[in-house]
Design a protein around this motif. Sequence first.
Motif, short mmCIF file in Angstrom:
data_model
loop_
_atom_site.label_atom_id
_atom_site.label_comp_id
_atom_site.label_asym_id
_atom_site.label_seq_id
_atom_site.Cartn_x
_atom_site.Cartn_y
_atom_site.Cartn_z
N ASN A 291 0.81 -1.23 0.00
CA ASN A 291 0.00 0.00 0.00
C ASN A 291 0.85 1.28 0.00
N LEU A 292 2.03 1.20 -0.58
CA LEU A 292 2.94 2.34 -0.60
C LEU A 292 3.03 3.00 -1.97
N GLY A 293 2.20 2.55 -2.89
CA GLY A 293 2.15 3.19 -4.20
C GLY A 293 2.86 2.47 -5.31
N ALA A 294 3.50 1.34 -5.02
CA ALA A 294 4.17 0.59 -6.07
C ALA A 294 3.16 0.12 -7.12
N HIS A 295 3.56 0.12 -8.37
CA HIS A 295 2.66 -0.28 -9.45
C HIS A 295 2.46 -1.79 -9.49
N PHE A 296 3.49 -2.52 -9.06
CA PHE A 296 3.42 -3.98 -9.01
C PHE A 296 4.14 -4.45 -7.74
N VAL A 297 3.62 -5.53 -7.17
CA VAL A 297 4.27 -6.17 -6.02
C VAL A 297 4.46 -7.63 -6.39
N VAL A 298 5.71 -8.09 -6.41
CA VAL A 298 6.01 -9.47 -6.78
C VAL A 298 6.80 -10.13 -5.67
N GLU A 299 6.77 -11.45 -5.67
CA GLU A 299 7.53 -12.17 -4.64
C GLU A 299 9.02 -12.07 -4.92
N THR A 300 9.43 -12.32 -6.16
CA THR A 300 10.83 -12.21 -6.55
C THR A 300 10.89 -11.67 -7.98
N MET A 301 12.10 -11.38 -8.43
CA MET A 301 12.30 -10.87 -9.78
C MET A 301 12.03 -11.92 -10.84
N ASP A 302 11.88 -13.18 -10.44
CA ASP A 302 11.53 -14.23 -11.39
C ASP A 302 10.20 -13.97 -12.08
N GLN A 303 9.35 -13.14 -11.48
CA GLN A 303 8.04 -12.86 -12.05
C GLN A 303 8.08 -11.76 -13.11
N VAL A 304 9.26 -11.23 -13.38
CA VAL A 304 9.40 -10.13 -14.34
C VAL A 304 10.31 -10.55 -15.48
N LYS A 305 9.83 -10.36 -16.70
CA LYS A 305 10.61 -10.67 -17.90
C LYS A 305 10.83 -9.38 -18.67
N VAL A 306 12.01 -9.24 -19.28
CA VAL A 306 12.30 -8.04 -20.05
C VAL A 306 12.91 -8.43 -21.39
N ASP A 307 12.47 -7.74 -22.45
CA ASP A 307 13.00 -7.92 -23.80
C ASP A 307 13.32 -6.55 -24.39
N GLN A 308 14.40 -6.49 -25.16
CA GLN A 308 14.71 -5.25 -25.84
C GLN A 308 14.07 -5.25 -27.22
N LEU A 309 13.30 -4.19 -27.51
CA LEU A 309 12.62 -4.07 -28.79
C LEU A 309 13.57 -3.49 -29.85
N SER A 310 13.17 -3.56 -31.09
CA SER A 310 14.02 -3.10 -32.19
C SER A 310 14.32 -1.61 -32.12
N ASP A 311 13.42 -0.84 -31.48
CA ASP A 311 13.65 0.61 -31.36
C ASP A 311 14.45 0.98 -30.12
N GLY A 312 14.94 -0.03 -29.38
CA GLY A 312 15.77 0.23 -28.19
C GLY A 312 15.00 0.27 -26.90
N GLN A 313 13.67 0.32 -26.96
CA GLN A 313 12.87 0.32 -25.75
C GLN A 313 12.92 -1.06 -25.09
N LEU A 314 12.65 -1.06 -23.79
CA LEU A 314 12.59 -2.31 -23.03
C LEU A 314 11.13 -2.66 -22.80
N GLN A 315 10.77 -3.88 -23.13
CA GLN A 315 9.40 -4.33 -22.86
C GLN A 315 9.40 -5.25 -21.65
N PHE A 316 8.65 -4.86 -20.66
CA PHE A 316 8.54 -5.63 -19.41
C PHE A 316 7.22 -6.39 -19.40
N THR A 317 7.30 -7.62 -18.93
CA THR A 317 6.10 -8.43 -18.70
C THR A 317 6.13 -8.89 -17.26
N VAL A 318 5.11 -8.49 -16.50
CA VAL A 318 5.03 -8.82 -15.07
C VAL A 318 3.90 -9.82 -14.89
N ALA A 319 4.25 -10.98 -14.31
CA ALA A 319 3.24 -12.01 -14.02
C ALA A 319 2.86 -11.92 -12.55
N TYR A 320 1.56 -11.96 -12.26
CA TYR A 320 1.10 -11.82 -10.88
C TYR A 320 -0.22 -12.53 -10.69
#
Length: 320
Positions: A291-320
């Motif tokens: 309840n501190l304002g975080a957009h996502f709360v996960v148990e560990t970083m294993d729940q977050v995946k990141v890929d670099q897109l062709s334009d250099g942006q990072l795409q995050f996928t959060v499983a919860y």
Amino acid sequence: MSAVSYSNQTSFTADGVLFDMDGTLTDSIAAVEAAWTAKANELGLEPDAVIKATHGRRASDNLMELVPGLRKEHVEREVEKFERSILAFADTPPESRKNSFASGRSSRSSQSSTNSASTRRSSLAPLTPVSHTPDVARHPAFQFSTSETLTLTSEKLVKETIVDESAIDDDDAEDIIDMSVRILPGVRKMINSLPDNKYAVATSGAKTYCHGCLNRTSINIPKVCVTADDSRLLRGKPFPDPFLLAAADLGIAPTRAVVFEDSPSGIKAGVASGATVIAVCTSHKREQIENLGAHFVVETMDQVKVDQLSDGQLQFTVAY
């Protein structure tokens, strides 16, 4: 162990990542608690109260409030000594808790195996001096003051504390305390997914401690690493300054950054910076940080995946 499945996932893009260090990338809670216990005993304060009050804040801020008469010009020197004492404890060989950490420290260590800081506060409260040295200080190094601890080399610590593990009964296995620094789940995969110029560390630890923990877990020190002793940093967490400075050094807008944090003060700092905040339950129970304002709360970083897109942006996928 079977994989945990999550019913929901959310994807979004960002330009970079700002990591807190201890409790987020690494776990050195046992060594940190040992160092603060030694400092509390040196000052005649209750170790439990000091440990609860100091988590997630800069050692400089904590020492200024804890040490009577500490002059500003001496703070940097005292922080250096204190943080070297943390690393000295971290390098101490594992030992039997029954012989060293009987009483209160034992119960805290047991609790830390699940959510080690379930009762921590992010701001200092009045601390009650004690007229005796509590039983919690039975580790051999606790007989010394914080500054004297620095003289205990790894070789001497081995001679004083090493335990013959073959002589330990199975029933005593859970009573072995290891204060070494560990990398947390999912961290290696996350960092390996990120280009070097896309992530930074912004920590409440000073350079000695930060670099020491990263080196001990074989995490490469990033090009951008904002530590508590950065001369440009006027305020530490829970103020957003560390993350704002790290984002600027990384060359990204803070609103296009993802912050990974574990402590209440760090989560508040990340939220105040305008970043997307992912809180990890590695040092606090979920109910303490959700309840501190975080957009996502996960148990560990294993729940977050990141890929670099062709334009250099990072795409995050959060499983919860």
